[in-house]
Design an enzyme around this catalytic site. Structure first.
Site, short mmCIF file in Angstrom:
data_model
loop_
_atom_site.label_atom_id
_atom_site.label_comp_id
_atom_site.label_asym_id
_atom_site.label_seq_id
_atom_site.Cartn_x
_atom_site.Cartn_y
_atom_site.Cartn_z
N THR A 43 79.45 36.73 87.02
CA THR A 43 79.31 36.94 88.48
C THR A 43 79.87 38.27 88.92
O THR A 43 79.38 38.91 89.84
CB THR A 43 80.02 35.80 89.23
OG1 THR A 43 79.34 34.60 88.91
CG2 THR A 43 80.03 36.02 90.72
N TYR A 56 71.97 34.19 92.87
CA TYR A 56 72.19 35.56 92.40
C TYR A 56 71.98 35.56 90.90
O TYR A 56 71.96 34.53 90.25
CB TYR A 56 73.60 36.04 92.75
CG TYR A 56 74.71 35.28 92.05
CD1 TYR A 56 75.27 34.14 92.63
CD2 TYR A 56 75.18 35.67 90.80
CE1 TYR A 56 76.26 33.43 91.99
CE2 TYR A 56 76.18 34.96 90.14
CZ TYR A 56 76.72 33.85 90.75
OH TYR A 56 77.69 33.14 90.10
N THR A 122 83.26 33.62 84.79
CA THR A 122 84.47 32.78 84.84
C THR A 122 84.27 31.42 84.17
O THR A 122 85.25 30.78 83.81
CB THR A 122 84.90 32.55 86.30
OG1 THR A 122 83.84 31.88 87.00
CG2 THR A 122 85.26 33.85 86.98
N ASP A 123 83.03 30.99 83.99
CA ASP A 123 82.83 29.62 83.47
C ASP A 123 83.47 29.41 82.11
O ASP A 123 84.04 28.35 81.86
CB ASP A 123 81.32 29.30 83.38
CG ASP A 123 80.69 29.10 84.74
OD1 ASP A 123 79.46 28.93 84.81
OD2 ASP A 123 81.42 29.14 85.74
N LYS A 195 90.15 27.31 84.39
CA LYS A 195 89.43 27.35 85.67
C LYS A 195 89.53 25.97 86.30
O LYS A 195 89.17 24.97 85.69
CB LYS A 195 87.97 27.75 85.43
CG LYS A 195 87.14 27.90 86.70
CD LYS A 195 85.75 28.47 86.44
CE LYS A 195 84.97 28.63 87.75
NZ LYS A 195 83.62 29.23 87.54
N GLU A 314 100.74 5.88 72.33
CA GLU A 314 99.94 4.63 72.33
C GLU A 314 98.98 4.59 71.14
O GLU A 314 98.27 3.62 70.93
CB GLU A 314 99.13 4.54 73.63
CG GLU A 314 100.03 4.40 74.86
CD GLU A 314 99.20 4.30 76.13
OE1 GLU A 314 99.20 5.29 76.90
OE2 GLU A 314 98.55 3.27 76.35
#
Ligand code: DGL
Length: 359
Positions: A43, A56, A122-123, A195, A314
């Site tokens: 982006t 975009y 950023t993903d 993120k 556990e």
């Protein structure tokens, strides 16, 4: 729709043309540190097209244009730019990772620059940062930067983030801190940051430890002395791909279908994004035990997002031959497991030791 196709053609053309262009350099004071900016898309390089069907096109703006659009950045460092890829980071892949790692190592080995900044979507930014943090043999600053708004948006955050990323990379106090992530005035470590919000500019946080520093146009401030990243560095395997490691997401009413499918797809490792402290149903645990018995590396992580996953609470990890991810989320646990397997480290005790390497 037609315009979206044109936009993608444009991005591809831009990438092909830019791949033919040698690294661009910008005139600057030769006393300034040398920072190489390597672009991959995302982006931060996005360009909105009102006529496009999609909002975009990530990766439409090239590295040189990105840097030239940031007033004053040339006063921070002697800048050079290279276009390594031009993709949305949801398409990030081993081929680009290997190209990035090899080029950055070459830049430092040849003393071509004093620091590197990578512009990235950023993903999957946290994954690329963590991967590089585990394979780069250097104490020089490597900073990843992205943005949550495209370059053409009102109050675009990219230019400010890129300015701050170069400011951190050029800072003498940035050495010896491993790979870092800079967005929104904060400096985060590759290991700790993730993120956490789909749209907000303050999306990157480090849930367990907080940022390692802050940056603004006047200063770069780290909160603790630099540590020399310990020797937990791994060798890139030959070829262009890491071993397959699956992530299986746990939930209520969980069965073993996805786990058995990962086994059938010849996964060398399985990471459980477990509920709570890395837990899952008895049926799914039985499937994980089957996987471990076949020599598949099984790591229990958590879908929760913060805290540590601990051994033998556990789940009897000792008895099952499982590994726990400690502070690493599932996506980072997957990357570390891939690197360990690629480096011949598959025994649960050795894998567990590697997960604890920096604690
Ligand atoms: N396509 C997404 C990516 O490249 C957009 C997210 C962003 O870069 O902020 O990761």
């Amino acid at each position: 729709m037609r315009h979206a196709v044109y936009a993608r053609y444009f991005a591809t053309l831009l990438f092909l043309v830019s791949a033919l262009i040698p690294p661009a350099a910008f005139a600057a004071d030769t006393a300034l540190p040398r920072v190489a900016v390597l672009a991959t898309g995302g982006t931060i390089a996005g360009q909105a097209d009102a006529r496009a069907a999609n909002a975009y096109n990530a990766g439409a703006v090239g590295a040189q244009q990105l840097v030239q659009a940031v007033p004053g950045i040339e006063k921070l460092a002697q800048l050079s730019t290279e276009q390594v890829a031009s993709i949305g980071s949801q398409d990030m892949n081993d081929k680009v990772w290997f190209a990035l790692a090899r080029r950055i190592q070459q830049i430092f080995d040849r003393n071509e620059a004093d620091a590197v900044v990578i512009t990235h979507g950023t993903d999957t930014l946290e994954e690329t940062a963590f991967f590089l943090d585990n394979v780069l043999h250097t104490d020089k600053p490597v900073v990843l930067v992205g943005s949550m708004r495209p370059s053409t948006a009102t109050s675009a955050d990219g230019p400010s983030n890129l300015y701050e990323a170069v400011e951190v990379a050029a800072s003498p106090s940035a050495r010896g801190r491993g790979v870092m992530v800079v967005l929104n005035d904060t400096i985060q470590s590759a290991r700790a940051t993730t993120k956490t919000n789909t749209t907000s500019v303050q999306t990157f946080v480090s849930p367990n430890s907080g940022p390692i520093g802050y940056v603004d146009p006047a200063s770069v401030r780290f909160l603790a002395p630099a540590f020399q990243p310990d020797s937990h560095k791994y060798t890139l395997p030959s070829g262009e791909a890491l071993p397959r490691v699956a992530i299986v997401y746990s939930h209520a009413n969980m069965d073993g279908v996805e786990i058995d499918s990962a086994i059938a797809s010849k996964a060398k490792g399985i990471v459980l994004a477990g509920v709570g402290d890395g837990n899952t149903s008895k049926t799914a645990l039985d499937a994980l035990e089957r996987a471990a018995k076949q020599g598949i590396v099984v790591v229990r992580a958590s879908r929760v997002g913060s805290g540590f996953v601990n051994r033998n609470v556990e789940v009897n990890d000792d008895q099952n031959g499982f590994v726990v991810s400690l502070d690493l989320n599932a996506q980072k646990a997957r990357i570390l497991t891939q690197l360990l397997i690629a480096n011949g480290i598959t025994a649960p005790a050795q894998v567990q030791k590697a997960f604890a390497a920096t604690w």
